[in-house]
Design an enzyme around this catalytic site. Structure first.
Site, short mmCIF file in Angstrom:
data_model
loop_
_atom_site.label_atom_id
_atom_site.label_comp_id
_atom_site.label_asym_id
_atom_site.label_seq_id
_atom_site.Cartn_x
_atom_site.Cartn_y
_atom_site.Cartn_z
N ASP A 326 35.98 3.15 47.89
CA ASP A 326 34.99 2.56 46.99
C ASP A 326 35.68 1.81 45.84
O ASP A 326 35.16 1.74 44.73
CB ASP A 326 34.02 3.62 46.44
CG ASP A 326 32.79 3.01 45.78
OD1 ASP A 326 32.48 1.83 46.07
OD2 ASP A 326 32.14 3.71 44.97
N TRP A 415 31.50 -1.03 35.60
CA TRP A 415 30.83 -2.30 35.23
C TRP A 415 30.84 -2.54 33.73
O TRP A 415 30.64 -3.69 33.30
CB TRP A 415 29.38 -2.28 35.71
CG TRP A 415 28.60 -1.19 35.05
CD1 TRP A 415 28.45 0.09 35.49
CD2 TRP A 415 27.94 -1.26 33.78
NE1 TRP A 415 27.74 0.82 34.58
CE2 TRP A 415 27.40 0.02 33.52
CE3 TRP A 415 27.75 -2.29 32.85
CZ2 TRP A 415 26.69 0.30 32.36
CZ3 TRP A 415 27.05 -2.00 31.68
CH2 TRP A 415 26.53 -0.72 31.45
#
Ligand code: CA
Length: 697
Positions: A326, A415
């Site tokens: 990931d 993010w």
């Protein structure tokens, strides 16, 4: 348990004379000169926040310098505005021509606020269906809008791109950007380049094929689409880049979509006319299940440069060949010009999830340097000659048990926006040190439309239970990209970062504060209790003679994560936009933490077999919303205290979809009644454990 009211203390508001007439604007940066959205003058663009990362270079650096180290102690709340949604707030606000625009969670509501007062001018409602929630890997979030030429553009969780008139709030157009039969979502902000709105999507934990699209800013017509991973070669390739990429895959990856979604980071160089996009992880995560013969699997975990006029491939740099953990490269991308080893370089910078900080020549994609910003164990280093990481021997082999990999899937940086100050030459990165236990799952089978990782993610939880902590810690890192070295760090979890020409950096802090630091030293100079740890990127803008700092906050952090988790209806309302200025004297309303009364757990006699089966299924299909160990994930209904556990309606909800209007859709396509019952046994076992822990206290 954290008692919120006792640690809130008294709000101290310093009242000072407002600095009337002082110019707040510092010298313009290179990125100000070109590439900002059209409409409004250059002056207005420099003192406001017209695009997602403020400018095309996405530096999140404001040239405003009224607020400095010497007066930031006088910063106070100018106004606040409460959002209606009760979900995680990740949006960066925009300020355009005196109006602030904020996108709420789900991409459901666009709020237009007066920048001086926070007064609501209008809202635009996108009406996102609640059942979209099951497609959202990581909460129904939205990271914000962008503006161009009198129009505000944003995406919705169900995959629409919406254009709204900036003055009236009337819809100009909207278009569906995804195949609604697949688990695509939009959580990232669009960008506008040369009259085209660029938008990506999310969904790589499910089974989608990533891509990015460009729409005509005026009409909403699709102009081009660039896929990030190849489709079935038998169907032919969309372009040469896909043919090149397909040579790096094996097996029948297209059956699972392949992943590679472009869900966040982008930047644009107007002089080179290059659009840079960050590409996400593979589907499934476990490369053996996706591309059994190995291979780099382009363009997973890559930065790709495209011609924004045509969508044509120009170059790529892959951060994690054969992505397996990931390790997205979707994290924010920042462009800057700097002298490295005596040479002026046009660079692209990124701190993707994989633990390294990359400085890349943005003219050609060649690696300049890469160094770890956290403890990294999946690779020893990045070889500058080849530009490739040197993997640790055996790191992918889980035949003898789980492999502990650092960083974990949360990444060394996620993010939360980083910022670059041309003044200090430093990058400010919200950094996370973590690790994770990866174990290929023998029981894994591909299920269309649901989580498809290939790894057994109930394993890390079991290791935690056995006392092996995942050892995560967070800090704000000031990093010198020229020397690839740490300048300073501030410990503690925090949100996105803003840098200003006033020599400051700002961020939300997980303990419920919003704080300012000296950009050179990291010394904390100011903070205010904001009743919530903002995780989104702060902004700065000027209105009248005042420089403002603003941030959208909501369900961000540890403040709401302690103790028995209340149902959403009982949570205090802390989702709001906050704006600060020198001498600001507004006060937040009193805040009381109201714990939910606990109910006794069901007395169901659970069997070990059922619990084991249920634990596996829960951590594949349920944990993303309901939390590890069914802990409620701090936000969603905590199933351990749910009446549905023993009121006979569990299967009506899980199999029949009785609560689909609340986002809990039927899982009948993924699990049968036996598995549903096993999950119920598992959750009951966790409820019983929680009750005995509480009794012991
Ligand atoms: Ca992912």
């Amino acid at each position: 348990m954290m008692c919120f009211s006792s640690r809130r203390g008294t709000l101290v508001v310093a009242v000072v004379a407002v600095l009337v007439g002082a110019t707040a604007l510092g010298p313009a940066t290179a990125a100000d000169q070109a590439g900002s959205p059209r409409g409004s003058g250059v002056e207005q663009r420099n003192v406001e926040w017209h695009a997602h990362g403020r400018d095309a270079f996405e530096q999140r650096y404001s040239p405003l310098q009224q607020i400095t180290a010497s007066n930031v102690a006088n910063l106070g709340l100018a106004w606040f505005f409460d959002l209606e949604e009760h979900d995680v707030v990740e949006a960066t606000p925009l300020v355009v021509d005196g109006i602030m625009y904020v996108v709420g969670p789900w991409g459901d509501t666009l709020y237009a606020l007066d920048v001086k007062s926070g007064r609501k001018l209008w809202t635009y409602e996108a009406n996102v269906p609640r059942e979209t929630l099951v497609r959202a890997c990581c909460q129904p979030v939205n990271r914000g809008a962008t503006s161009d030429n009198g129009t505000i553009y944003f995406g919705t969780l169900d995959g629409r791109l919406v254009a709204v008139d900036a003055k009236s709030g009337r819809e100009r157009w909207q278009t569906l950007t995804v195949d609604p039969s697949k688990a695509y979502t939009i959580t990232g902000a669009p960008r506008v380049i040369n009259g085209k709105v660029i938008i990506g999507n999310g969904g790589a934990e499910y089974d989608v094929r990533g891509y990015i699209s460009a729409y005509d800013a005026t009409t909403g017509k699709l102009l081009w689409r660039f896929y990030t991973v190849p489709g079935n070669p038998a169907d032919g390739f969309e372009n040469d880049a896909m043919e090149m990429a397909a040579a790096t895959w094996t097996g029948e990856w297209w059956r699972f979509g392949g992943g590679g979604t472009v869900w966040d980071g982008m930047a644009y160089d107007p002089a080179l006319n290059l659009l840079y996009i960050g590409v996400g992880n593979g589907t499934p995560w476990d490369q053996k299940m996706r591309s059994p013969g190995g291979g780099d699997n382009l363009f997973l975990a890559s930065i790709v440069a495209l011609n924004p006029d045509t969508g044509d491939y120009v170059w790529h740099y892959q951060t994690t060949p054969g992505e397996n953990w990931d390790f997205t490269a979707t994290q924010p991308i920042v462009l800057a010009d700097m002298k490295i080893a005596g040479v002026d370089r046009k660079v692209l910078m990124q701190a993707p999830k994989n633990g390294f900080f990359y400085v890349v020549d943005r003219t050609n994609g060649k690696l300049i340097s890469a160094k770890p910003i956290v403890a990294v164990n999946w690779a020893t280093h990045v070889d500058l000659a080849t530009g490739r990481p040197v993997e640790t021997a055996g790191i992918r082999d889980t035949t003898d048990g789980p492999k502990v990999v650092s960083p974990g899937p949360s990444g060394s940086h996620n993010w939360n926006p980083m910022a670059f100050s041309p003044k200090t030459g430093l990058v400010y990165i919200p950094t996370l040190q973590s690790r994770y236990f990866f174990q290929s799952s023998d029981a894994y089978t591909y299920v269309p439309g649901y989580w498809n990782l290939g790894f057994d993610i109930s394993i890390p939880m079991q290791f935690q239970l056995a006392g092996q902590e995942r050892r995560s810690s967070s800090y704000m890192l000031a990093w010198d990209p020229v020397t690839q070295s740490e300048k300073w760090r501030v410990d503690g979890s925090g949100g996105g970062i803003l840098a200003t020409a006033g020599g400051l950096v700002f961020r939300g802090v997980a303990t419920g504060r919003f704080a300012a630091y000296d950009a050179e030293t990291g010394r904390e100079l100011w903070s205010q209790d904001v009743q919530n740890g903002p995780v989104a990127g702060p902004i700065s803008f000027q209105s009248g003679d005042d420089q403002y700092i603003a941030v959208a906050a909501g369900r961000g952090a540890a403040t709401l994560m302690k103790g028995p988790v209340p149902q959403p209806a009982l949570l205090p309302h802390a989702n709001r936009v906050l704006a600060f200025k020198l001498g600001g004297s507004a006060k937040l309303p009193a805040y009381e933490y109201v714990p939910q009364p606990l109910r006794s757990p069901p007395t169901l006699q659970v069997s070990d077999d059922q619990v084991a089966k249920g634990r596996f299924a829960f951590h594949r299909f349920c944990f993303a919303c309901h939390g590890r160990e069914a802990n409620g994930n701090k936000i969603q209904p905590d199933l351990r205290y749910s009446d549905y556990l023993d009121n006979g309606e569990w299967h009506d909800v899980v199999i029949e979809g009785a609560l689909k209007d609340k986002g809990m859709v039927s899982f009948a396509a993924a699990i049968d009644a036996d598995v549903s019952e096993a999950i119920r046994h598992y959750v009951v076992s966790e409820a019983q454990k929680a009750a005995s822990r509480q009794q012991a206290q």
